[in-house]
Write an enzyme that holds these catalytic residues in place. Structure first.
Site, mmCIF file in Angstrom:
data_model
loop_
_atom_site.group_PDB
_atom_site.id
_atom_site.type_symbol
_atom_site.label_atom_id
_atom_site.label_comp_id
_atom_site.label_asym_id
_atom_site.label_seq_id
_atom_site.Cartn_x
_atom_site.Cartn_y
_atom_site.Cartn_z
ATOM 1 N N GLU A 59 -19.296 -11.447 5.603
ATOM 2 C CA GLU A 59 -18.236 -12.415 5.295
ATOM 3 C C GLU A 59 -17.213 -11.665 4.447
ATOM 4 O O GLU A 59 -17.240 -11.722 3.230
ATOM 5 C CB GLU A 59 -18.831 -13.620 4.555
ATOM 6 N N GLU A 112 -8.153 -8.462 -1.146
ATOM 7 C CA GLU A 112 -9.324 -7.828 -1.773
ATOM 8 C C GLU A 112 -9.898 -6.674 -0.951
ATOM 9 O O GLU A 112 -10.866 -6.048 -1.352
ATOM 10 C CB GLU A 112 -10.423 -8.848 -2.110
#
Length: 252
Positions: A42, A51
């Site tokens: 994920e 990120e």
């Protein structure tokens, strides 16, 4: 990782499941020439790429996935852009800085314009069709393709104002026996990724059928690779408004 090990042991899988703690870039699996059959991660962030987790997933793929039959889950990710009407938020949160109890704090408004908003948007606010920006095939893409540039055209579905662009993404597990799919768009059920909103300095008065054209370019920030530098160029030549602008944003 320690809790994961305890859960595995408690549920009787201590001889089957091995928990390895560490960064993908540093861990060695010792899985031999054949590699692993499936990599599940994920990795998605806000605006899909925030990120920089995708970099690590691609490194794991290149290090360990079976080159012939290995499967990535999920394996498809597609980003879209639409236009939205959002006069109330723009007035309350951005133009508010023009006069704060009589003080001109518009310099803060300029900062606020450069930071995309991650928020849940009502589908009723969407006033254009959606345009696909980019599609990632996680099983085959190269790491240098994470930074991308894409042109777009979005057409108004009604007479309205366009105050911002909204970006969302769809995710697909195409290698399952039954394909699994979900969307993070305003039209779909809520997800914690929400949508990413880029407010415009212009308020575009748009008639039904008129088209906004633009280009979006995104890349990892040089100082902090978790952050994204995003440049939006857009052009509009409508009956009631004409504009051409380049705007810079940083998702942090």
């Amino acid at each position: 990782a320690e809790q994961a090990k305890e859960i595995v042991k408690t549920n009787g899988f201590g001889d089957t499941i091995e928990v390895i703690r560490g960064k993908v870039e540093e861990v060695e699996l010792g899985c031999g020439e054949g590699g692993v059959d499936i990599i599940i991660s994920e990795w998605m962030g806000y605006f899909l790429l925030y990120e920089s987790m995708l970099d690590s997933v691609l490194e794991a793929r290149d290090k360990w996935l079976n080159k012939e039959n290995g499967i990535m889950m999920p394996d498809k990710a597609t980003m879209y852009i639409t236009g939205i009407e959002d006069a109330q938020y723009k007035e309350e949160k951005l133009h508010f800085w023009d006069s704060v109890y009589g003080f001109d704090m518009s310099c803060i408004k300029e900062m606020a314009f450069t930071e995309p908003l991650v928020e849940t948007v009502d589908n009723e606010a969407v006033m254009t069709n959606a345009c696909k920006l980019v599609e990632f095939d996680v099983a085959t893409m190269k790491r240098e393709e994470v930074d991308f540039t894409a042109d777009f055209e979005i057409e108004a579905i009604r007479d309205d104002y366009c105050h911002a662009f909204l970006v969302y993404f769809d995710i697909e597990f195409s290698k399952c026996h039954t394909k699994v799919f979900f969307s993070t768009g305003a039209h779909a059920p809520y997800t914690h990724w929400k949508q990413t909103v880029f407010y415009l300095r212009d308020d575009l008065t748009v008639r039904h059928g008129e088209v906004i054209r633009g280009r979006i370019a995104t890349k990892q920030n040089k100082g902090n690779k978790r952050d994204l530098d995003i440049v939006l160029n857009y052009e509009f030549d409508g009956e009631h408004a004409k504009t051409k602008r380049e705007s810079h944003y940083r998702l942090r």
